[in-house]
Design an enzyme around this catalytic site. Structure first.
Site, PDB file in Angstrom:
ATOM      1  N   HIS A  90     -12.925  54.479 -52.928  1.00  0.00           N
ATOM      2  CA  HIS A  90     -12.995  55.911 -52.682  1.00  0.00           C
ATOM      3  C   HIS A  90     -11.980  56.606 -51.869  1.00  0.00           C
ATOM      4  CE1 HIS A  90     -17.990  56.815 -52.575  1.00  0.00           C
ATOM      5  NE2 HIS A  90     -17.325  56.629 -53.827  1.00  0.00           N
TER       6      HIS A  90
ATOM      7  N   HIS B  15     -23.928  59.770 -63.565  1.00  0.00           N
ATOM      8  CA  HIS B  15     -23.338  60.201 -62.469  1.00  0.00           C
ATOM      9  C   HIS B  15     -22.072  60.208 -62.901  1.00  0.00           C
ATOM     10  CE1 HIS B  15     -21.415  60.555 -58.408  1.00  0.00           C
ATOM     11  NE2 HIS B  15     -21.206  59.214 -58.199  1.00  0.00           N
TER      12      HIS B  15
ATOM     13  N   GLU C   4     -18.927  60.314 -61.205  1.00  0.00           N
ATOM     14  CA  GLU C   4     -17.707  60.013 -60.475  1.00  0.00           C
ATOM     15  C   GLU C   4     -16.992  58.614 -61.375  1.00  0.00           C
ATOM     16  OE1 GLU C   4     -18.649  58.665 -56.399  1.00  0.00           O
ATOM     17  OE2 GLU C   4     -16.622  58.942 -55.773  1.00  0.00           O
TER      18      GLU C   4
ATOM     19  N   ASP D 150     -15.523  56.003 -61.328  1.00  0.00           N
ATOM     20  CA  ASP D 150     -15.973  54.565 -61.348  1.00  0.00           C
ATOM     21  C   ASP D 150     -17.179  54.368 -62.238  1.00  0.00           C
ATOM     22  OD1 ASP D 150     -17.493  55.816 -59.297  1.00  0.00           O
ATOM     23  OD2 ASP D 150     -17.952  54.104 -58.247  1.00  0.00           O
TER      24      ASP D 150
ATOM     25  N   HIS E  67     -25.784  60.359 -54.924  1.00  0.00           N
ATOM     26  CA  HIS E  67     -25.291  61.049 -53.739  1.00  0.00           C
ATOM     27  C   HIS E  67     -24.037  62.161 -54.059  1.00  0.00           C
ATOM     28  CE1 HIS E  67     -20.847  58.971 -53.814  1.00  0.00           C
ATOM     29  NE2 HIS E  67     -21.456  58.594 -54.829  1.00  0.00           N
TER      30      HIS E  67
ATOM     31  N   ASP F  97     -25.580  54.842 -58.052  1.00  0.00           N
ATOM     32  CA  ASP F  97     -25.328  54.411 -57.034  1.00  0.00           C
ATOM     33  C   ASP F  97     -26.286  54.002 -55.751  1.00  0.00           C
ATOM     34  OD1 ASP F  97     -22.425  54.607 -56.947  1.00  0.00           O
ATOM     35  OD2 ASP F  97     -22.408  56.636 -56.868  1.00  0.00           O
TER      36      ASP F  97
ATOM     37  N   TYR G 199     -23.131  50.181 -47.598  1.00  0.00           N
ATOM     38  CA  TYR G 199     -23.022  51.021 -48.444  1.00  0.00           C
ATOM     39  C   TYR G 199     -23.764  52.064 -47.935  1.00  0.00           C
ATOM     40  CZ  TYR G 199     -22.723  52.734 -53.336  1.00  0.00           C
ATOM     41  OH  TYR G 199     -22.588  53.317 -54.437  1.00  0.00           O
TER      42      TYR G 199
ATOM     43  N   HIS H 287     -23.571  49.387 -59.005  1.00  0.00           N
ATOM     44  CA  HIS H 287     -22.504  48.356 -58.357  1.00  0.00           C
ATOM     45  C   HIS H 287     -23.504  47.380 -57.850  1.00  0.00           C
ATOM     46  CE1 HIS H 287     -19.616  51.336 -57.879  1.00  0.00           C
ATOM     47  NE2 HIS H 287     -20.041  52.186 -57.368  1.00  0.00           N
TER      48      HIS H 287
END
Ligand code: FEO
Length: 394
Positions: free
Chosen positions: A24, A80, A82, A84, A146, A165, A193, A226
């Site tokens: 991040h 999601h 993002e 990753d 998130h 996440d 986390y 993750h």
């Protein structure tokens, strides 16, 4: 590493990122590495839930190819946006250009703004269902858990929740399941986390968890995007999230300080002695010797914080300033704190820290304590009493 069948005809096709230590944009230290989990559901129709970080696209595609030709994928579920989790999409979608992408409206917008591709996109809302054959996928929007685009995917026939996440951990491992790894290490990573990423979103997380619990959906496996998959006791992590989201904490103190020539460090030790002698658990961290991600993880479980710094340019030292800025962003609730520090001529560090404590919405438990140069014996005694008084206020 080969794909792993987590349920009949449902495969983990993710990748393990063993060496990543910074995540991040350096906001998160991944001491145990991480994984990007992607799940392939093979039914009459074939769905892939989430992809992986872009540099690992080839590894994802190879794993998919071990099970089915990628061109046979009918649906790509983007829980999601993002990178990753979506970074491998451009490479994957070239191999299955007819696959339909499923995600929230915000996800559609975010994917376009990241990749500028016009994939066939189906916007979904909470309760929408996708039939695969014997199995179905139900979507549950989870905004701000998130990111605004986040959603969970649930397979009722398998009692399987794929929450991206949420419930994840940065934990690289050749094992896939919670019953195969060290429990303390697993919970340590899950705690870090939540603390570093999800803490400021606690009120929304609590609402979402209560909504899911009210729906009464049976869950016997939680497979996040993750880290480790929860199959032994999925409620362990759900209950931990409930506790964190309710801002529950233990009667513990975290002392965090930055020192220039040792005076503030000396004060921290005496304050900690006062707290420990009051029967309250305490931990000390020097911000320049500590991993911020770990310190924040400890702060999630502690009710009280004591923050100290030497004075520099009428304020706190710069590493502590960065730490406090990060803490301010997390906005911890139902916590109490106080400041301490040292100075040479004009003070300012403690007042500077107190201002940020208040800005962060943390209750200021008592006035700060500051001493000139190195504290003498009587001043050290005052530090000890300061620690006792703070412990009593917990
Ligand atoms: Fe793991 Fe919000 O991405």
């Amino acid at each position: 590493m080969k794909p792993s069948e987590i349920k009949k005809s449902i495969y983990w096709v993710g990748v393990v990122d063993w060496t990543v230590k910074s995540f991040h944009g350096h906001t998160y230290t991944t001491q145990r590495g991480s994984t990007y989990n992607s799940y392939l559901i093979v039914d009459e129709k074939i769905a892939l839930v989430d992809t992986v970080y872009g540099p690992f696209a080839d590894e994802l595609i190879k794993k998919i190819r071990d099970i089915v030709p990628p061109e046979k994928i009918d649906y790509v579920i983007a829980n999601h946006v993002e990178t990753d989790h979506s970074g491998a999409m451009p490479a994957l979608m070239k191999l299955c250009p007819k696959a339909k992408v499923y995600g929230t409206a915000k996800c559609k917008e975010g994917l376009y703004k990241n990749y500028y591709e016009n994939w066939d996109f189906q916007v979904v809302k909470t309760g929408d269902v996708l039939k695969l054959g014997k199995r179905t996928l139900t979507f549950l929007e989870a905004p701000m858990i998130h990111w605004p685009d986040s959603m969970f995917t649930y397979c009722p026939e398998e009692k399987l929740l794929l929450p991206n996440d949420a419930f994840g951990q940065h934990y690289a491992s050749s094992e896939r399941f919670d019953d195969e790894v060290d429990q303390a290490g697993l919970m340590d990573e899950a705690t870090k986390y939540y603390a570093n990423i999800l803490w400021p979103l606690s009120s929304m997380i609590l609402r979402k968890l209560e909504e899911v619990i009210k729906m009464g959906i049976p869950i016997d496996m939680i497979a996040p995007s993750h880290g480790i998959i929860w199959r032994k006791d999925p409620m362990k992590i759900v209950n931990a999230y409930l506790s964190w989201a309710k801002n529950e904490s233990a009667k513990k103190v975290v002392i965090v300080y930055e020192t220039m020539w040792g005076a503030t460090a000396k004060m921290a030790r005496s304050i900690a002695a006062g707290i420990a002698d009051s029967g309250v658990s305490v931990k000390i961290f020097d911000v320049n010797q500590s991993d911020r991600t770990e310190v924040i993880g400890h702060m999630l479980g502690a009710k009280g914080y004591l923050v100290g710094s030497s004075t520099h340019d009428n304020g706190m030292l710069p590493t502590m300033a960065g730490f406090m800025d990060f803490l301010n962003g997390l906005k911890p609730k139902q916590r109490m704190a106080a400041a301490f520090g040292s100075y040479g001529w004009a003070g300012g560090a403690a007042a500077n820290i107190e201002k940020i404590i208040k800005d962060a919405g943390i209750a200021l438990a008592m006035p700060s304590i500051s001493f000139k140069y190195l504290p003498d014996e009587s001043e050290m005694r005052k530090c000890y009493e300061f620690g006792k008084e703070f412990a009593a206020k917990l």
